[in-house]
Design a protein around this motif. Structure first.
Motif, PDB file in Angstrom:
ATOM      1  N   GLY A  91       0.813  -1.205   0.000  1.00  0.00           N
ATOM      2  CA  GLY A  91       0.000   0.000   0.000  1.00  0.00           C
ATOM      3  C   GLY A  91       0.845   1.252   0.000  1.00  0.00           C
ATOM      4  O   GLY A  91       0.586   2.188  -0.735  1.00  0.00           O
ATOM      5  N   THR A  92       1.885   1.226   0.860  1.00  0.00           N
ATOM      6  CA  THR A  92       2.753   2.398   0.883  1.00  0.00           C
ATOM      7  C   THR A  92       3.358   2.643  -0.492  1.00  0.00           C
ATOM      8  O   THR A  92       3.383   3.768  -0.999  1.00  0.00           O
ATOM      9  N   ALA A  93       3.787   1.550  -1.093  1.00  0.00           N
ATOM     10  CA  ALA A  93       4.397   1.705  -2.417  1.00  0.00           C
ATOM     11  C   ALA A  93       3.390   2.247  -3.414  1.00  0.00           C
ATOM     12  O   ALA A  93       3.694   3.144  -4.208  1.00  0.00           O
ATOM     13  N   ASP A  94       2.192   1.685  -3.336  1.00  0.00           N
ATOM     14  CA  ASP A  94       1.179   2.138  -4.306  1.00  0.00           C
ATOM     15  C   ASP A  94       0.824   3.604  -4.113  1.00  0.00           C
ATOM     16  O   ASP A  94       0.650   4.340  -5.084  1.00  0.00           O
ATOM     17  N   VAL A  95       0.694   3.984  -2.840  1.00  0.00           N
ATOM     18  CA  VAL A  95       0.355   5.394  -2.585  1.00  0.00           C
ATOM     19  C   VAL A  95       1.450   6.306  -3.103  1.00  0.00           C
ATOM     20  O   VAL A  95       1.180   7.325  -3.759  1.00  0.00           O
ATOM     21  N   THR A  96       2.679   5.915  -2.762  1.00  0.00           N
ATOM     22  CA  THR A  96       3.794   6.725  -3.241  1.00  0.00           C
ATOM     23  C   THR A  96       3.810   6.779  -4.763  1.00  0.00           C
ATOM     24  O   THR A  96       4.000   7.844  -5.361  1.00  0.00           O
ATOM     25  N   TYR A  97       3.535   5.670  -5.382  1.00  0.00           N
ATOM     26  CA  TYR A  97       3.503   5.606  -6.850  1.00  0.00           C
ATOM     27  C   TYR A  97       2.410   6.519  -7.394  1.00  0.00           C
ATOM     28  O   TYR A  97       2.633   7.271  -8.356  1.00  0.00           O
ATOM     29  N   TRP A  98       1.249   6.443  -6.782  1.00  0.00           N
ATOM     30  CA  TRP A  98       0.127   7.254  -7.228  1.00  0.00           C
ATOM     31  C   TRP A  98       0.446   8.740  -7.077  1.00  0.00           C
ATOM     32  O   TRP A  98       0.234   9.528  -7.987  1.00  0.00           O
ATOM     33  N   PHE A  99       0.990   9.077  -5.889  1.00  0.00           N
ATOM     34  CA  PHE A  99       1.388  10.470  -5.674  1.00  0.00           C
ATOM     35  C   PHE A  99       2.422  10.914  -6.704  1.00  0.00           C
ATOM     36  O   PHE A  99       2.328  12.002  -7.277  1.00  0.00           O
ATOM     37  N   GLY A 100       3.399  10.047  -6.893  1.00  0.00           N
ATOM     38  CA  GLY A 100       4.416  10.367  -7.899  1.00  0.00           C
ATOM     39  C   GLY A 100       3.804  10.595  -9.251  1.00  0.00           C
ATOM     40  O   GLY A 100       4.134  11.555  -9.957  1.00  0.00           O
ATOM     41  N   GLY A 101       2.869   9.666  -9.572  1.00  0.00           N
ATOM     42  CA  GLY A 101       2.228   9.816 -10.866  1.00  0.00           C
ATOM     43  C   GLY A 101       1.490  11.135 -10.995  1.00  0.00           C
ATOM     44  O   GLY A 101       1.522  11.790 -12.043  1.00  0.00           O
ATOM     45  N   LYS A 102       0.836  11.473  -9.906  1.00  0.00           N
ATOM     46  CA  LYS A 102       0.102  12.747  -9.974  1.00  0.00           C
ATOM     47  C   LYS A 102       1.040  13.942  -9.950  1.00  0.00           C
ATOM     48  O   LYS A 102       0.833  14.927 -10.673  1.00  0.00           O
ATOM     49  N   LEU A 103       2.062  13.821  -9.097  1.00  0.00           N
ATOM     50  CA  LEU A 103       2.938  14.983  -8.933  1.00  0.00           C
ATOM     51  C   LEU A 103       3.764  15.276 -10.183  1.00  0.00           C
ATOM     52  O   LEU A 103       4.074  16.431 -10.473  1.00  0.00           O
ATOM     53  N   ARG A 104       4.108  14.227 -10.924  1.00  0.00           N
ATOM     54  CA  ARG A 104       5.006  14.512 -12.047  1.00  0.00           C
ATOM     55  C   ARG A 104       4.295  15.221 -13.178  1.00  0.00           C
ATOM     56  O   ARG A 104       4.925  15.668 -14.124  1.00  0.00           O
ATOM     57  N   ALA A 105       2.979  15.270 -13.046  1.00  0.00           N
ATOM     58  CA  ALA A 105       2.281  16.070 -14.051  1.00  0.00           C
ATOM     59  C   ALA A 105       2.718  17.520 -14.010  1.00  0.00           C
ATOM     60  O   ALA A 105       2.519  18.266 -14.975  1.00  0.00           O
ATOM     61  N   VAL A 106       3.287  17.896 -12.845  1.00  0.00           N
ATOM     62  CA  VAL A 106       3.739  19.287 -12.738  1.00  0.00           C
ATOM     63  C   VAL A 106       4.846  19.573 -13.744  1.00  0.00           C
ATOM     64  O   VAL A 106       4.958  20.676 -14.284  1.00  0.00           O
ATOM     65  N   GLN A 107       5.682  18.520 -13.938  1.00  0.00           N
ATOM     66  CA  GLN A 107       6.838  18.760 -14.806  1.00  0.00           C
ATOM     67  C   GLN A 107       6.416  18.650 -16.262  1.00  0.00           C
ATOM     68  O   GLN A 107       6.607  17.613 -16.889  1.00  0.00           O
ATOM     69  N   THR A 108       5.855  19.717 -16.776  1.00  0.00           N
ATOM     70  CA  THR A 108       5.323  19.666 -18.135  1.00  0.00           C
ATOM     71  C   THR A 108       6.359  19.995 -19.181  1.00  0.00           C
ATOM     72  O   THR A 108       6.156  19.753 -20.361  1.00  0.00           O
ATOM     73  N   GLY A 109       7.447  20.571 -18.789  1.00  0.00           N
ATOM     74  CA  GLY A 109       8.431  20.985 -19.778  1.00  0.00           C
ATOM     75  C   GLY A 109       8.085  22.343 -20.370  1.00  0.00           C
ATOM     76  O   GLY A 109       8.783  22.853 -21.237  1.00  0.00           O
ATOM     77  N   ARG A 110       7.006  22.934 -19.911  1.00  0.00           N
ATOM     78  CA  ARG A 110       6.576  24.227 -20.471  1.00  0.00           C
ATOM     79  C   ARG A 110       6.992  25.333 -19.526  1.00  0.00           C
ATOM     80  O   ARG A 110       6.587  25.381 -18.388  1.00  0.00           O
ATOM     81  N   ILE A 111       7.789  26.218 -20.091  1.00  0.00           N
ATOM     82  CA  ILE A 111       8.477  27.218 -19.269  1.00  0.00           C
ATOM     83  C   ILE A 111       7.502  28.179 -18.613  1.00  0.00           C
ATOM     84  O   ILE A 111       7.657  28.576 -17.464  1.00  0.00           O
ATOM     85  N   GLN A 112       6.474  28.517 -19.374  1.00  0.00           N
ATOM     86  CA  GLN A 112       5.563  29.540 -18.849  1.00  0.00           C
ATOM     87  C   GLN A 112       4.843  29.013 -17.612  1.00  0.00           C
ATOM     88  O   GLN A 112       4.582  29.743 -16.656  1.00  0.00           O
ATOM     89  N   GLN A 113       4.568  27.717 -17.649  1.00  0.00           N
ATOM     90  CA  GLN A 113       3.923  27.139 -16.480  1.00  0.00           C
ATOM     91  C   GLN A 113       4.825  27.173 -15.269  1.00  0.00           C
ATOM     92  O   GLN A 113       4.388  27.454 -14.167  1.00  0.00           O
TER      93      GLN A 113
END
Lengths: 711, 169, 102
Positions: free
Chosen positions: A667-689
C-alpha cells in the motif's frame, strides 16, 4: 589383632576378588580363580579364628564380639552400623565359611578348568565339548566354561553379601547383604544368559524374592519408626521388647511386635522359598550346580531362616504371628515333599527337598524351638551343599558319557537315564549316600538325625501335635524320595549308554564332597541332648552355646521316647520303602507316583501366571504404554505441532499477507507511486507554467511575510 | 498641472498603450512594431529625466538593433505568413491575475515610503551629465570593471548567438 | 513638478504588462518581447532614482547602461535559440517545446 577388627575384615576378601576379577583379570582364567579361591580361603581363615575365639569365651552370649560406628546423623542421635558376633552368628559364620570355601574349590573343577576351549562354545551357553586328537583317534572331551572368570567374580560378590549379612549387628546392613544376594542370584541363575529358560528363571527368582523384600522393608521401617534404632542389641532389650509387645499396630489385631514380625517373616517367605513364594526355587536350577549349592544350601535360603531366627525375640512376642509362622512352615514342608516325589530331574528333587527342609526350620521357630531350628539350619547347610555338589558331580559324569556317545538328545540330569553309577563314580556315590542319609535322618551317625529329631521332640514336647504329625509325615516322604533318588541314580544297572560311559570327576570336585560328608556325619554329635534315651550325658554343647544368645536361656526338654521312635520309624521306613519300590522301576511309565498334579507342582505356576503375570503385562503393555503414553500423552503432544502450524498459517494468511504485506507494504508503495504519478504532471516541460508556479508561490510567500512579519 | 506633468502623462500613456498592444496583438510583426513605439516612449521618458545619453543609447541600441533583431526573428520563424490561432495560452487569466497582483503589490509597497512625493532637485550648473558618465565608466574609482565585464559579456553573447543559430547545412 | 511616485508607478505598470506578456503569450518570440518590456521598466526606475537622488552619484545611469548591454546580449542569444529550435522542431509555440518533461 583384635577379634572385632577381624570380624570387620571377613567380608572384604570376596568383594575385593569381585572387583579385581571384573576390572583386571577377566581374561586370565587361572588368575581369576586363584584370586577368588584365595579370597574365600582368607575369609574362611578369619571366620575360623573368630569362631575359635568365640567358643573359648566364657558366657559368650552376654559378651559377644561387637563393634559399631556412627554412620548416619539423624537429628540428635546417630544411626549406628557395625558388626556383631554372638553365639548364633558364630555358628552360622562357621558353616557359611566352610560351605563357601568348598563351593569355590568345587567350581574350579565343575567349570572344567584345564580343559581346552570348546569347538563351538559361545559365551552365554553351557560348554559343549571340544574335539581332541589323541593317539590317532579323536574324541570329544568336556570343554572349559567360556565365562569362567565372570562366574568367580559373581560368586565372590555373593559370598560378600552373605558374610555381610552374617556379621552385621543391625537390620540395615543385614538388608544390604540380603539384597546383594538377591542381585547375585539373578546374575548367577541367569549365568547362561543365551538360554531363554535361564533368563526367565533369573527374572522369576528376582521378582518373587522382591515381593517378599518389599514387605520386609515395610517391617524394617515400622520397626525403626517404633523404636528409633535398628541395632539388634538395642532392640532386644526388656523395655523395647515390652513396648513393642504392648503397643497395638492396628492391623489384624496384632501388636506392633506381631506386625513387624509378620512383615519380616514375609521377607523370609520370599527368600527361603516358602509357600506361596516358593515358585522361584525349582526354576533356579537353571544355574550352574555350584550356584544351586550356594543359593539353596549354604547361603541365600539360610539367610532367610537366619533373619527369622535373629528376630525371634520380636516374633515370639505375638502368638498370632507365631501361629502363622508355624503353619506356613509345616504346610510348606509337607507340600514340597509331595511334589519332590514326582520329579525326575536330579536337581529338582533336591530343590523341593530344600523347600521342605526350610519348612521344617520355620515350623520349628513357629513353635518356639529356637535351638532346634538353628541346629537344623547348620546341619542342613552341610548335607544339602553336599547333596547339590554331589548331584553336580553326577551330572558331570553323565555329560562325559553324552560327549562320548555324541547323542545330545539325552538329558544328563534325568534320573531315569542314570543307574548303576555307584560303580562308575564311587566317591560321589558314597558321599551322596551320606548326604542322603543325613537328609532322611538316618539314626545316630548322621547330623540330620539329631537336628530333625530335636525339632520333632520340641513339637511333641510342647504340645503342638498338628505340627508334629505334619512334620512326621513330611519326614517320611523326605526319606522316601531321597531313597528313590539314590536308587534310580546309583543302584541297579545303567539304563543308558551314557550312564555306562560315566566317569568319576576330578579331585577339585570330589575333595569338597569328602570334606562336607565328614561334617554331615560328625556335626550332629555336638548337639546330642543331655538326657538322650535316658542316659546322662554331658549337656549339649550346641544347646548351651546357641541358647545363650537369647536373653532367656531356653530350657532343654526332657527326653521323651515317642518323638524318637517316630523319627526312627519315619526315617528307616521311608528309606526302606523307597528302595523296595524303586529298585525295579526303570522308566517313568513304570513309576506309579507320576501324578499330573504332582509333576506340575499343583499348577501353581500356571495360576500365578494368569492371576499376576498376565494382568501385569496387560497393564504395562496396553494400559500404560499404548493408551496412556502413546495415546494420551503422545496424542496431546501431536496436537501441538499441527495446532502451531495451523495458528502460524492462520496468522500468515489472514493477517500477515493481506494486512502487513499488501495493505501496509504494498500500500505504501502504491500510494507513493500514485502520488508520484500525480505529482510529475507538474513537470510539463513548459516554461511559462514553471514561471507561473514560481510567481504564484512567490506571491503567497511574499504576502505571508508582509502580513505576518512586516505588518 | 504644469507642462511637465502633462508631457509626462502623454508619454506615459503612449508607453503603456503601446506595451498593451505589444502583448495583445495577434500579428507578431505588429507586436514588434508596437514594441518600437514603446521603446520610443521610454526614450522620451529618459529625456524628461535629463538622462540624455540614455535616451540616445535607447534609440540606437534598443530600437536600432534589438527591435530589428526581433523583426528578423519573427520573419525567420513563421511557418506561413498568416497568424492563426489564439496568441495567448490556456492559463492567460492566471498571468493576468498575477500581473495585476504584482502591480498592486508594488503599488502597495510604494505607499509606505516617505520619499515618494519628493520633487526633483535642480541640476547644478556646469554639470555635464554625459562627460561625468564617461568619467564614471572609465575611472578606476568608478565603474570601469562592470563596464569591461559587460564588454566581455557582449562578446560571449555574440559568439554564443552565432554558434547556436548556425545553420550547418 | 513630477513627483517621483509617478515614474515609479509608470515603471510598475510597464513591468506588470511585460509580466503578463511573458506569462500568457504562446509564441516564444512574443515572450521575449515581454521580457524586453520588463527590462525597460527597470531602466526607467533606475534613471528616475538617479535623477531624484544625488545627481553627482552616477551609479543609476551606469547601472542602466549595463542593463542595456545585458538586455542586448540576452535578446540575441534568446532569439538565436528560438531560431535554432524552430529549425529543429518546426515550431515556436512555447507550449510545444516540452521535451524536458517527465
Amino acid at each position: 589383632m583384635r577379634t572385632e577388627l577381624l570380624i570387620w575384615l571377613i567380608p572384604l576378601p570376596p568383594v575385593l576378588a569381585f572387583f579385581l576379577i571384573v576390572l583386571f583379570t577377566n581374561r586370565s582364567k587361572a588368575l581369576s580363580h586363584t584370586i577368588a579361591v584365595g579370597a574365600a580361603l582368607l575369609s574362611w581363615g578369619g571366620s575360623m579364628v573368630v569362631f575359635w575365639n568365640a567358643i573359648r569365651t566364657e558366657h559368650f552370649g552376654e559378651h559377644p564380639f561387637e563393634s559399631s560406628i556412627n554412620w548416619l546423623p539423624t537429628g540428635d542421635t546417630w544411626l549406628k552400623v557395625g558388626v556383631l558376633i554372638d553365639p548364633l552368628s558364630a555358628v552360622v559364620l562357621f558353616f557359611v565359611a566352610w560351605t563357601v570355601l568348598m563351593i569355590f574349590i568345587y567350581s574350579v573343577g565343575y567349570h572344567n578348568y584345564g580343559q581346552p576351549a570348546g569347538d563351538h562354545d559361545h559365551a552365554g551357553l553351557p560348554p559343549h565339548g571340544a574335539t581332541v586328537e589323541e593317539h590317532g583317534h579323536s574324541h570329544v572331551v568336556p570343554s572349559i566354561e567360556p565365562m569362567y572368570s565372570r562366574f568367580f567374580a559373581f560368586i565372590g560378590l555373593f559370598a560378600f553379601g552373605m558374610f555381610t549379612l552374617v556379621v552385621s549387628d543391625n537390620l540395615l546392613t543385614l538388608f544390604v547383604g540380603w539384597e546383594i544376594m538377591g542381585l547375585c542370584s539373578y546374575l548367577l541363575i541367569g549365568f547362561w544368559y543365551a538360554k531363554p529358560s535361564a533368563r526367565n528363571a533369573a527374572v522369576k527368582a528376582f521378582m518373587t524374592t522382591r515381593v517378599g523384600d518389599v514387605f520386609m522393608l515395610l517391617g524394617i521401617s515400622y520397626l525403626y519408626s517404633a523404636t528409633g534404632t535398628l541395632s539388634f542389641r538395642a532392640i532386644f532389650t526388656e523395655t523395647v521388647l515390652h513396648t513393642l509387645a504392648t503397643v497395638p499396630s492396628g492391623v489384624l489385631g496384632l501388636s506392633a511386635a506381631g506386625l513387624i514380625g509378620l512383615l519380616l517373616f514375609i521377607g523370609t517367605v520370599g527368600k527361603s522359598a516358602q509357600f506361596p513364594l516358593h515358585v522361584w526355587l525349582p526354576d533356579a536350577m537353571e544355574g550352574p550346580t555350584p550356584v544351586s549349592a550356594m543359593i539353596h544350601a549354604a547361603t541365600m535360603v539360610s539367610a532367610g531362616v537366619y533373619m527369622v531366627i535373629r528376630m525371634f525375640p520380636i516374633i515370639s512376642l505375638d502368638p498370632k504371628t507365631m501361629t502363622i509362622v508355624a503353619f506356613v512352615g509345616a504346610f510348606t514342608a509337607l507340600f514340597a515333599a509331595t511334589i519332590a516325589v514326582a520329579q525326575n530331574d536330579i536337581k529338582r528333587v533336591l530343590a523341593y527337598s530344600t523347600i521342605s527342609q526350610l519348612g521344617f526350620m520355620i515350623a520349628a521357630l513357629g513353635i518356639g524351638a529356637y535351638v532346634a531350628a538353628v541346629f537344623h539350619l547348620v546341619t542342613h547347610a552341610f548335607f544339602k551343599a553336599l547333596l547339590f555338589l554331589g548331584s553336580g558331580s553326577v551330572i558331570h559324569g553323565m555329560e562325559h558319557g553324552v560327549l562320548h556317545t555324541g547323542n545330545h538328545e539325552v538329558d544328563p540330569q534325568d534320573m531315569f537315564n542314570m543307574g548303576g553309577l555307584r560303580k562308575k563314580m564311587p566317591i560321589t556315590f558314597w558321599t551322596f549316600l551320606i548326604g542322603g542319609f543325613a537328609l532322611s535322618g538316618f539314626p545316630l551317625i548322621t547330623a540330620g538325625f539329631w537336628s530333625k529329631d530335636e525339632i520333632l521332640a520340641d513339637a511333641f514336647g510342647n504340645g503342638h501335635f498338628i505340627v508334629f504329625a505334619t512334620l512326621a509325615v513330611a519326614a517320611l516322604m523326605t526319606a522316601f524320595y531321597t531313597m528313590r533318588q539314590i536308587t534310580l541314580t546309583f543302584l541297579g544297572e545303567p539304563r543308558t549308554k551314557e550312564a555306562e560311559h560315566a566317569q568319576e570327576t576330578p579331585w577339585t570336585m570330589t575333595t569338597p564332597l569328602v570334606i562336607l560328608s565328614i561334617f554331615a556325619m560328625a556335626y550332629g554329635w555336638v548337639g546330642i541332648p543331655e538326657d538322650f534315651m535316658g542316659l546322662h550325658l554331658r549337656p549339649s554343647w550346641f544347646h548351651e552355646f546357641v541358647g545363650s544368645t537369647l536373653a532367656e536361656h531356653p530350657e532343654a526338654l526332657t527326653f521323651n521316647w515317642i518323638p524318637l521312635l517316630t523319627s526312627l520309624v519315619v526315617a528307616l521306613g521311608g528309606l526302606g520303602l523307597g528302595w523296595l519300590v524303586y529298585r525295579n522301576v526303570n522308566s517313568p511309565a513304570e513309576d506309579r507316583l507320576q501324578f499330573g498334579f504332582l509333576k506340575n507342582k499343583y499348577y501353581i505356576d500356571e495360576i500365578y501366571d494368569v492371576v499376576f503375570v498376565k494382568p501385569a503385562i496387560w497393564v504395562s503393555e496396553v494400559l500404560v504404554s499404548a493408551w496412556m503414553d502413546k495415546g494420551l500423552i503422545d496424542g496431546i503432544l501431536h496436537i501441538f505441532g499441527p495446532a502451531t502450524g495451523g495458528l502460524g498459517s492462520f496468522i500468515r494468511n489472514k493477517f500477515d499477507l493481506p494486512f502487513i504485506n499488501r495493505f501496509i507494504g504494498d500500500g505504501t508503495a502504491d500510494v507513493t507511486y500514485w502520488f508520484g504519478g500525480k505529482l510529475r504532471a507538474v513537470q510539463t516541460g513548459r516554461i511559462q507554467q514553471y514561471l507561473l508556479f514560481a510567481l504564484v508561490t512567490f506571491a503567497v510567500i511574499g504576502a505571508a511575510i508582509y502580513f505576518f512579519l512586516l505588518a | 498641472m504644469t507642462g511637465e506633468q502633462i508631457t509626462f502623462l502623454v508619454v506615459a500613456l503612449v508607453v503603456l498603450g503601446s506595451a498593451l498592444m505589444v502583448v495583445t496583438t495577434r500579428n507578431l510583426v505588429h507586436a514588434a512594431l508596437w514594441l518600437i513605439a514603446t521603446l520610443f516612449g521610454v526614450a522620451v521618458t529618459f529625456a524628461l529625466l535629463s538622462a540624455s545619453f540614455l535616451a540616445v543609447v535607447q534609440v540606437v541600441v534598443y530600437i536600432g538593433a534589438i527591435a530589428i533583431l526581433f523583426i528578423f526573428a519573427v520573419m525567420l520563424t513563421r511557418k506561413d505568413m498568416r497568424d492563426q490561432g489564439p496568441q495567448t495560452n490556456k492559463n492567460w487569466w492566471v498571468g493576468a491575475l498575477l500581473a495585476v497582483l504584482t502591480f498592486g503589490g508594488l503599488f502597495g509597497l510604494l505607499q509606505g515610503w516617505s520619499g515618494l512625493s519628493k520633487t526633483v532637485a535642480a541640476i547644478p550648473s556646469g554639470f555635464d551629465a554625459v562627460s561625468e558618465l564617461g568619467n564614471a565608466l572609465t575611472s578606476f574609482n568608478g565603474y570601469v570593471l562592470p563596464f569591461e565585464v559587460a564588454s566581455v559579456l557582449l562578446v560571449a553573447a555574440l559568439v554564443g548567438a552565432v554558434y547556436v543559430a548556425f545553420n550547418r547545412k | 513638478m513630477v513627483p517621483l511616485s509617478w515614474y515609479l508607478i509608470l515603471s510598475a505598470a510597464l513591468f506588470s504588462v511585460g509580466l503578463f506578456g511573458v506569462l500568457s503569450r504562446r509564441n516564444a518570440v512574443a515572450i521575449l518581447l515581454g521580457i524586453e518590456l520588463m527590462l525597460n521598466s527597470v531602466n526607467i526606475n533606475l534613471a528616475a532614482f538617479w535623477r531624484y537622488g544625488d545627481v553627482m552619484n552616477l551609479a543609476g545611469q551606469v547601472f542602466a547602461i549595463i542593463v542595456f548591454a545585458v538586455a542586448a546580449a540576452e535578446v540575441s542569444v534568446g532569439l538565436a535559440l528560438v531560431i535554432s529550435v524552430y529549425r529543429r522542431r518546426n515550431t515556436v509555440i512555447a507550449d510545444e517545446i516540452n521535451l524536458m518533461k517527465w
